[in-house]
Enzyme design. Structure first.
Site, PDB file in Angstrom:
ATOM      1  N   LYS A   1       0.815  -1.209   0.000  1.00  0.00           N
ATOM      2  CA  LYS A   1       0.000   0.000   0.000  1.00  0.00           C
ATOM      3  C   LYS A   1       0.852   1.263   0.000  1.00  0.00           C
ATOM      4  O   LYS A   1       0.370   2.344  -0.294  1.00  0.00           O
ATOM      5  CB  LYS A   1      -0.871   0.050   1.279  1.00  0.00           C
ATOM      6  CG  LYS A   1      -1.820  -1.103   1.461  1.00  0.00           C
ATOM      7  CD  LYS A   1      -2.537  -0.918   2.822  1.00  0.00           C
ATOM      8  CE  LYS A   1      -3.273  -2.162   3.200  1.00  0.00           C
ATOM      9  NZ  LYS A   1      -3.781  -2.069   4.604  1.00  0.00           N
TER      10      LYS A   1
ATOM     11  N   ASP B   1      13.852   0.176   1.548  1.00  0.00           N
ATOM     12  CA  ASP B   1      14.519   0.158   2.844  1.00  0.00           C
ATOM     13  C   ASP B   1      15.644  -0.886   2.753  1.00  0.00           C
ATOM     14  O   ASP B   1      16.728  -0.596   2.264  1.00  0.00           O
ATOM     15  CB  ASP B   1      13.443  -0.200   3.883  1.00  0.00           C
ATOM     16  CG  ASP B   1      13.915  -0.099   5.300  1.00  0.00           C
ATOM     17  OD1 ASP B   1      15.126  -0.133   5.526  1.00  0.00           O
ATOM     18  OD2 ASP B   1      13.081  -0.008   6.216  1.00  0.00           O
TER      19      ASP B   1
ATOM     20  N   LYS C   1      16.043   4.731   1.518  1.00  0.00           N
ATOM     21  CA  LYS C   1      16.735   4.669   2.810  1.00  0.00           C
ATOM     22  C   LYS C   1      18.010   3.839   2.602  1.00  0.00           C
ATOM     23  O   LYS C   1      18.125   2.687   3.032  1.00  0.00           O
ATOM     24  CB  LYS C   1      15.827   4.020   3.861  1.00  0.00           C
ATOM     25  CG  LYS C   1      16.290   4.301   5.277  1.00  0.00           C
ATOM     26  CD  LYS C   1      15.600   3.401   6.274  1.00  0.00           C
ATOM     27  CE  LYS C   1      14.230   3.888   6.679  1.00  0.00           C
ATOM     28  NZ  LYS C   1      13.693   3.081   7.816  1.00  0.00           N
TER      29      LYS C   1
ATOM     30  N   PHE D   1      12.614   5.864  10.992  1.00  0.00           N
ATOM     31  CA  PHE D   1      11.286   5.345  10.678  1.00  0.00           C
ATOM     32  C   PHE D   1      10.413   6.496  10.188  1.00  0.00           C
ATOM     33  O   PHE D   1      10.229   7.486  10.890  1.00  0.00           O
ATOM     34  CB  PHE D   1      10.682   4.705  11.927  1.00  0.00           C
ATOM     35  CG  PHE D   1       9.468   3.891  11.626  1.00  0.00           C
ATOM     36  CD1 PHE D   1       9.592   2.583  11.179  1.00  0.00           C
ATOM     37  CD2 PHE D   1       8.199   4.442  11.756  1.00  0.00           C
ATOM     38  CE1 PHE D   1       8.461   1.838  10.866  1.00  0.00           C
ATOM     39  CE2 PHE D   1       7.074   3.704  11.451  1.00  0.00           C
ATOM     40  CZ  PHE D   1       7.203   2.396  11.004  1.00  0.00           C
TER      41      PHE D   1
ATOM     42  N   ASP E   1       3.161   4.074   6.654  1.00  0.00           N
ATOM     43  CA  ASP E   1       2.378   3.910   7.878  1.00  0.00           C
ATOM     44  C   ASP E   1       3.212   3.502   9.086  1.00  0.00           C
ATOM     45  O   ASP E   1       4.353   3.061   8.967  1.00  0.00           O
ATOM     46  CB  ASP E   1       1.317   2.820   7.670  1.00  0.00           C
ATOM     47  CG  ASP E   1       1.951   1.423   7.631  1.00  0.00           C
ATOM     48  OD1 ASP E   1       2.923   1.223   6.869  1.00  0.00           O
ATOM     49  OD2 ASP E   1       1.494   0.543   8.386  1.00  0.00           O
TER      50      ASP E   1
HETATM   51  C1  PRP Z   1       7.030  -1.210   2.775  1.00  0.00           C
HETATM   52  C2  PRP Z   1       7.233  -0.313   1.561  1.00  0.00           C
HETATM   53  C3  PRP Z   1       8.016  -1.173   0.616  1.00  0.00           C
HETATM   54  C4  PRP Z   1       8.822  -2.054   1.553  1.00  0.00           C
HETATM   55  C5  PRP Z   1      10.231  -1.593   1.601  1.00  0.00           C
HETATM   56  O1  PRP Z   1       5.951  -2.058   2.569  1.00  0.00           O
HETATM   57  O2  PRP Z   1       6.007   0.145   1.019  1.00  0.00           O
HETATM   58  O3  PRP Z   1       7.207  -1.934  -0.248  1.00  0.00           O
HETATM   59  O4  PRP Z   1       8.232  -1.953   2.849  1.00  0.00           O
HETATM   60  O5  PRP Z   1      10.974  -2.324   2.524  1.00  0.00           O
HETATM   61  P1  PRP Z   1      12.180  -3.251   2.123  1.00  0.00           P
HETATM   62  O6  PRP Z   1      13.031  -2.494   1.138  1.00  0.00           O
HETATM   63  O7  PRP Z   1      12.876  -3.481   3.426  1.00  0.00           O
HETATM   64  O8  PRP Z   1      11.629  -4.510   1.537  1.00  0.00           O
HETATM   65  P2  PRP Z   1       5.266  -2.876   3.753  1.00  0.00           P
HETATM   66  O9  PRP Z   1       5.706  -4.317   3.666  1.00  0.00           O
HETATM   67  O10 PRP Z   1       5.485  -2.186   5.055  1.00  0.00           O
HETATM   68  O11 PRP Z   1       3.741  -2.845   3.354  1.00  0.00           O
HETATM   69  P3  PRP Z   1       2.842  -1.557   2.994  1.00  0.00           P
HETATM   70  O12 PRP Z   1       3.384  -1.012   1.688  1.00  0.00           O
HETATM   71  O13 PRP Z   1       1.472  -2.124   2.826  1.00  0.00           O
HETATM   72  O14 PRP Z   1       2.958  -0.579   4.121  1.00  0.00           O
END
Ligand code: PRP
Length: 176
Positions: free
Chosen positions: A43, A103, A131, A152, A159
């Protein structure tokens, strides 16, 4: 994290708008005359995706995908699963994956490997927040909005336990 989280604004609405506009101009130039399929990684990318799409000056198709990841930060212990995949045949298309943040890189690495198999004309990545300091797996980024510190962040799609996605700005959560 406290119940009333203490937020420090990193990028306000104006800064985000300027950056989205620049990215959209770049993408519009690069894909002029090509059939572009923008894929929103739900999302977190939702708000960025819709703002970016509206700023493009070329015709595009829109698709949506969603993944979940379980486990801790290290790549080897995280399992990524697709909960909603792109709904159409994407072979032969120029595909641009759009996410809100990269991330550790685990999610984007997984998606790139998955979609590379599908005989695309091209596959690139656009992300609003990079990041970089927290990366555990290298992923190529073709369009980057902001590089952010290892903090964060919430807002503009991102979120904290599903809260704050609708904030019009991006903020870091101050930790006690
Ligand atoms: C978050 C963000 C990315 C991912 C990045 O998604 O939207 O898709 O994390 O992190 P990474 O590089 O460590 O893989 P999340 O899994 O939190 O779901 P969301 O998008 O529904 O918030």
């Amino acid at each position: 994290m406290t119940r009333e989280d203490d937020l420090e604004i990193l990028f306000d609405e104006q800064a985000i708008e300027r950056t989205v506009l620049e990215l959209a101009a770049q993408i519009s130039r690069d894909y002029a005359g090509k059939d572009l399929l923008l894929v929103c990684i739900l999302k977190g990318a939702a708000i960025f995706f819709t703002d970016l799409a509206r700023r493009l000056t070329i015709p595009v198709m829109l698709e949506f995908a969603q993944v979940s990841s379980y486990g801790s930060g290290s790549v080897s212990s995280r399992v990524v699963t697709v909960t909603k995949d792109i709904g159409s045949d994407i072979s032969g298309k120029h595909v641009l994956l759009v996410d809100g943040i990269i991330d550790t890189g685990t999610t984007m690495d997984f998606l790139l490997k998955r979609y590379r198999e599908r005989g695309l004309a091209s596959l690139k990545v656009a992300v609003l927040l990079d990041k970089h300091a927290h990366r555990t797996v290298d992923v190529p980024i073709d369009y980057r909005g902001f590089e952010i510190p290892d903090r964060f962040v919430v807002g503009y799609g991102m979120d904290s336990r599903e809260k704050y996605r609708n904030l019009p700005y991006i903020a870091a959560v101050r930790q006690e």
